[in-house]
Enzyme design. Structure first.
Site, PDB file in Angstrom:
ATOM      1  N   PHE A 222       0.834  -1.218   0.000  1.00 56.95           N
ATOM      2  CA  PHE A 222       0.000   0.000   0.000  1.00 56.95           C
ATOM      3  C   PHE A 222       0.869   1.270   0.000  1.00 56.95           C
ATOM      4  CE2 PHE A 222      -2.320   2.840   3.218  1.00 56.95           C
ATOM      5  CZ  PHE A 222      -2.991   3.556   2.237  1.00 56.95           C
TER       6      PHE A 222
ATOM      7  N   ASP B   8       3.753   4.222  14.665  1.00 58.40           N
ATOM      8  CA  ASP B   8       3.562   4.759  16.019  1.00 58.40           C
ATOM      9  C   ASP B   8       3.168   3.658  17.005  1.00 58.40           C
ATOM     10  OD1 ASP B   8       0.980   4.284  15.078  1.00 58.40           O
ATOM     11  OD2 ASP B   8       0.203   6.278  15.552  1.00 58.40           O
TER      12      ASP B   8
ATOM     13  N   TYR C 122       2.530  -7.597  16.269  1.00 58.85           N
ATOM     14  CA  TYR C 122       2.952  -6.743  15.147  1.00 58.85           C
ATOM     15  C   TYR C 122       3.825  -5.600  15.649  1.00 58.85           C
ATOM     16  CZ  TYR C 122       2.616  -2.718  11.980  1.00 58.85           C
ATOM     17  OH  TYR C 122       2.916  -1.610  11.215  1.00 58.85           O
TER      18      TYR C 122
ATOM     19  N   LYS D  46       7.860  -4.764  14.975  1.00 57.38           N
ATOM     20  CA  LYS D  46       8.351  -3.508  14.387  1.00 57.38           C
ATOM     21  C   LYS D  46       9.329  -2.832  15.358  1.00 57.38           C
ATOM     22  CE  LYS D  46       7.405  -1.668  11.048  1.00 57.38           C
ATOM     23  NZ  LYS D  46       7.993  -1.750   9.684  1.00 57.38           N
TER      24      LYS D  46
ATOM     25  N   ASN E 227      -1.729   5.947  11.563  1.00 60.72           N
ATOM     26  CA  ASN E 227      -2.545   5.147  10.626  1.00 60.72           C
ATOM     27  C   ASN E 227      -2.735   5.856   9.291  1.00 60.72           C
ATOM     28  OD1 ASN E 227      -3.248   4.007  13.334  1.00 60.72           O
ATOM     29  ND2 ASN E 227      -4.563   2.717  12.074  1.00 60.72           N
TER      30      ASN E 227
HETATM   31  P1  NAD Z   1       1.332  -3.681   3.161  1.00 63.85           P
HETATM   32  O1  NAD Z   1       1.014  -4.920   3.928  1.00 63.85           O
HETATM   33  O2  NAD Z   1       0.321  -3.101   2.260  1.00 63.85           O
HETATM   34  O3  NAD Z   1       2.665  -3.904   2.311  1.00 63.85           O
HETATM   35  C1  NAD Z   1       3.760  -4.656   2.767  1.00 63.85           C
HETATM   36  C2  NAD Z   1       4.577  -5.082   1.536  1.00 63.85           C
HETATM   37  O4  NAD Z   1       5.729  -5.808   2.008  1.00 63.85           O
HETATM   38  C3  NAD Z   1       3.813  -6.029   0.594  1.00 63.85           C
HETATM   39  O5  NAD Z   1       3.977  -5.615  -0.746  1.00 63.85           O
HETATM   40  C4  NAD Z   1       4.473  -7.386   0.824  1.00 63.85           C
HETATM   41  O6  NAD Z   1       4.451  -8.224  -0.319  1.00 63.85           O
HETATM   42  C5  NAD Z   1       5.898  -6.968   1.191  1.00 63.85           C
HETATM   43  N1  NAD Z   1       6.616  -8.000   1.968  1.00 63.85           N
HETATM   44  C6  NAD Z   1       6.172  -8.646   3.081  1.00 63.85           C
HETATM   45  N2  NAD Z   1       7.104  -9.534   3.479  1.00 63.85           N
HETATM   46  C7  NAD Z   1       8.150  -9.428   2.622  1.00 63.85           C
HETATM   47  C8  NAD Z   1       9.408 -10.076   2.516  1.00 63.85           C
HETATM   48  N3  NAD Z   1       9.782 -11.029   3.388  1.00 63.85           N
HETATM   49  N4  NAD Z   1      10.243  -9.716   1.518  1.00 63.85           N
HETATM   50  C9  NAD Z   1       9.881  -8.769   0.622  1.00 63.85           C
HETATM   51  N5  NAD Z   1       8.685  -8.127   0.647  1.00 63.85           N
HETATM   52  C10 NAD Z   1       7.836  -8.461   1.650  1.00 63.85           C
HETATM   53  O7  NAD Z   1       1.769  -2.630   4.279  1.00 63.85           O
HETATM   54  P2  NAD Z   1       1.767  -1.039   4.270  1.00 63.85           P
HETATM   55  O8  NAD Z   1       0.541  -0.573   4.952  1.00 63.85           O
HETATM   56  O9  NAD Z   1       2.097  -0.537   2.916  1.00 63.85           O
HETATM   57  O10 NAD Z   1       2.976  -0.767   5.264  1.00 63.85           O
HETATM   58  C11 NAD Z   1       4.294  -0.532   4.765  1.00 63.85           C
HETATM   59  C12 NAD Z   1       5.214  -0.179   5.940  1.00 63.85           C
HETATM   60  O11 NAD Z   1       4.722   0.982   6.602  1.00 63.85           O
HETATM   61  C13 NAD Z   1       5.276  -1.277   7.006  1.00 63.85           C
HETATM   62  O12 NAD Z   1       6.606  -1.399   7.434  1.00 63.85           O
HETATM   63  C14 NAD Z   1       4.394  -0.767   8.123  1.00 63.85           C
HETATM   64  O13 NAD Z   1       4.849  -1.236   9.376  1.00 63.85           O
HETATM   65  C15 NAD Z   1       4.580   0.735   7.985  1.00 63.85           C
HETATM   66  N6  NAD Z   1       3.445   1.546   8.462  1.00 63.85           N
HETATM   67  C16 NAD Z   1       2.170   1.313   8.004  1.00 63.85           C
HETATM   68  C17 NAD Z   1       1.124   2.122   8.438  1.00 63.85           C
HETATM   69  C18 NAD Z   1      -0.282   1.916   7.934  1.00 63.85           C
HETATM   70  O14 NAD Z   1      -1.210   2.571   8.440  1.00 63.85           O
HETATM   71  N7  NAD Z   1      -0.523   1.088   6.940  1.00 63.85           N
HETATM   72  C19 NAD Z   1       1.373   3.157   9.344  1.00 63.85           C
HETATM   73  C20 NAD Z   1       2.677   3.385   9.777  1.00 63.85           C
HETATM   74  C21 NAD Z   1       3.707   2.565   9.322  1.00 63.85           C
HETATM   75  P1  TYD Z   2      -6.457  -1.401  11.648  1.00 69.91           P
HETATM   76  O1  TYD Z   2      -6.812  -0.849  10.309  1.00 69.91           O
HETATM   77  O2  TYD Z   2      -6.303  -2.875  11.793  1.00 69.91           O
HETATM   78  O3  TYD Z   2      -5.145  -0.633  12.114  1.00 69.91           O
HETATM   79  P2  TYD Z   2      -4.356  -0.677  13.529  1.00 69.91           P
HETATM   80  O4  TYD Z   2      -4.915  -1.737  14.378  1.00 69.91           O
HETATM   81  O5  TYD Z   2      -2.973  -0.988  13.081  1.00 69.91           O
HETATM   82  O6  TYD Z   2      -4.519   0.696  14.105  1.00 69.91           O
HETATM   83  O7  TYD Z   2      -7.542  -0.923  12.704  1.00 69.91           O
HETATM   84  C1  TYD Z   2      -7.778   0.450  12.969  1.00 69.91           C
HETATM   85  C2  TYD Z   2      -8.750   0.521  14.139  1.00 69.91           C
HETATM   86  O8  TYD Z   2     -10.021   0.021  13.715  1.00 69.91           O
HETATM   87  C3  TYD Z   2      -8.327  -0.319  15.322  1.00 69.91           C
HETATM   88  O9  TYD Z   2      -8.661   0.375  16.516  1.00 69.91           O
HETATM   89  C4  TYD Z   2      -9.159  -1.567  15.190  1.00 69.91           C
HETATM   90  C5  TYD Z   2     -10.427  -1.085  14.536  1.00 69.91           C
HETATM   91  N1  TYD Z   2     -11.101  -2.043  13.652  1.00 69.91           N
HETATM   92  C6  TYD Z   2     -12.483  -2.260  13.783  1.00 69.91           C
HETATM   93  O10 TYD Z   2     -13.143  -1.672  14.661  1.00 69.91           O
HETATM   94  N2  TYD Z   2     -13.083  -3.128  12.930  1.00 69.91           N
HETATM   95  C7  TYD Z   2     -12.391  -3.808  11.973  1.00 69.91           C
HETATM   96  O11 TYD Z   2     -13.008  -4.635  11.229  1.00 69.91           O
HETATM   97  C8  TYD Z   2     -10.996  -3.577  11.839  1.00 69.91           C
HETATM   98  C9  TYD Z   2     -10.176  -4.301  10.783  1.00 69.91           C
HETATM   99  C10 TYD Z   2     -10.391  -2.677  12.703  1.00 69.91           C
END
Ligand code: NAD
Ligand code: TYD
Length: 350
Positions: free
Chosen positions: A16, A133, A156, A160, A185
């Site tokens: 993503f 965070d 998770y 991290k 998030n």
């Molecule tokens: P995501 O799950 O959408 O993407 C993760 C990617 O990593 C995928 O393309 C997956 O194929 C790849 N991947 C997983 N294991 C792998 C491996 N062993 N080797 C190579 N590639 C691998 O996650 P995202 O939401 O895009 O998150 C990306 C980064 O940002 C993560 O490190 C996450 O901790 C961090 N992050 C995410 C959020 C959020 O809200 N989504 C917020 C803060 C930080």
């Molecule tokens: P999520 O997208 O899983 O992110 P994170 O847990 O990493 O913050 O969830 C965001 C918030 O939404 C979290 O407080 C859990 C809640 N949540 C629901 O209430 N219903 C759902 O189906 C999901 C996936 C999350």
């Protein structure tokens, strides 16, 4: 003359946030090599608009594969490695944390070793760790800052945190130039549908109930993925080595309020006959160990690097809802092939 960054390795670039960052990097004229295992959450289609660019290369490989990492990078020079690769969903980490430990800790250690070699070949090389965070745990009031203690609660978040500790240890021990970012998030186009925002939109569009864990009073601090990527780009170019930067857009709200905002957008864009999407909201069993609240103080990146989030929360969220309305084929394919929207994280599988 100031050294200009040109060649990037982006691990996890088909996920993503990574795919949004790759697009931004290509737009800026960087040469980008993506390494992504394409786990259930990665998709090469997310990179469709850059796949034919002459500055883009893709390798479907794991960051855990020593042979690939050593052989592939032996002769090559890069300016930076930005690590997005991770297992990322809290609920999945509750069911089974093995892959989280492997990718988020062992994988980071392998990338750091590789980076020592890359740094020897190019003294300007830097390693940017994209973190969350959630490593700080939950905060009842006030906000996390760069001085907050690591107190992760979910497997998770703990994995991290382990990765982040390794990154800083390579800076202290070996002088590897590193920077860590911890963001709140993210929401935006093409997020994997296991996460809260896309899950609710997609469920609503299928006329299914919208699951809210517990009482819905838990709070998350939301940022548009494009604002997050702009911040990472700025940190890549101007961030201070050895430092950590927290990134957030000051949108800390309760989950139930976020659900209502999504429903309001849907009511506006695709009204139902005689009812609101809010009627689909259903309170369900809470997540085990559910963190109550995250909130980010991003004064450091604002004051020191001049970053500001640009995207208005309500407008950004409505644009995101529109994206899901207009890209049904993409998420329908994901629902069919990778994840059908079922509840995760209530059963420990091993
Ligand atoms: P995501 O799950 O959408 O993407 C993760 C990617 O990593 C995928 O393309 C997956 O194929 C790849 N991947 C997983 N294991 C792998 C491996 N062993 N080797 C190579 N590639 C691998 O996650 P995202 O939401 O895009 O998150 C990306 C980064 O940002 C993560 O490190 C996450 O901790 C961090 N992050 C995410 C959020 C959020 O809200 N989504 C917020 C803060 C930080
Ligand atoms: P999520 O997208 O899983 O992110 P994170 O847990 O990493 O913050 O969830 C965001 C918030 O939404 C979290 O407080 C859990 C809640 N949540 C629901 O209430 N219903 C759902 O189906 C999901 C996936 C999350």
């Amino acid at each position: 003359m100031e050294y200009k960054i040109k060649k990037l390795i982006v691990t996890g670039g088909a996920g993503f946030i990574g795919s949004h960052f790759v697009r931004l990097s290509i737009e800026k004229g960087f040469n980008v090599t993506v390494i992504d295992k394409l786990t259930y959450s990665g998709s090469l289609e997310a990179l469709n608009d850059v796949r034919n660019n002459k500055n883009f290369k893709f390798y479907k490989e794991s960051i855990l594969d020593d042979k690939f990492l050593l052989e592939f990078f032996r002769e090559k020079q890069y300016d930076a490695l930005i690590n997005f690769a991770a297992e990322t969903h809290v609920d999945r980490s509750i069911e089974n944390s093995a892959d989280f430990v492997l990718t988020n800790i062992v994988g980071v250690q392998k990338l750091l070793d590789l980076s020592i070699d890359l740094h020897k070949k190019n003294q300007s090389f830097k390693f940017i760790q994209i973190s969350t965070d959630e490593v700080f745990g939950s905060i009842k009031s006030g906000s996390f800052s760069e001085n907050s203690k690591y107190k992760p609660n979910s497997p998770y978040a703990a994995s991290k945190a382990g990765g982040d500790h390794l990154v800083l240890s390579y800076y202290k021990t070996y002088g590897l130039p590193v920077i860590i970012t911890n963001c709140s998030n993210n929401y935006g186009n093409n997020q994997f549908p296991e996460k809260f925002v896309p899950l609710l939109i997609i469920k609503a569009l299928q006329n299914l109930y919208l699951p809210i864990y517990g009482n819905g009073n838990q709070m998350r601090d939301w940022i548009n993925v494009k604002d997050h990527c702009d911040a990472i780009m700025l940190i890549l170019e101007q961030g201070v080595i050895g430092e950590q930067y927290l990134i957030g857009a000051d949108n800390c709200i309760r989950n139930i309020d976020m659900a209502e905002k999504i429903c309001n957008s849907l009511d506006d864009l695709l009204p139902l006959k005689n009812k609101s999407y809010k009627n689909l909201i259903k309170f369900v069993t809470d997540r085990p160990g559910h963190d109550y609240r995250y909130s980010i103080n991003s004064n450091k990146i604002k004051n020191e690097l001049g970053w500001r989030p640009k995207i208005d929360f309500d407008r950004g969220l409505k644009e995101t809802v529109k994206w899901y309305l207009n890209n049904k084929t993409i998420w329908e394919k994901t629902l069919k092939e990778n994840y059908s929207g079922q509840r995760l994280g209530l059963n420990k599988l091993i």
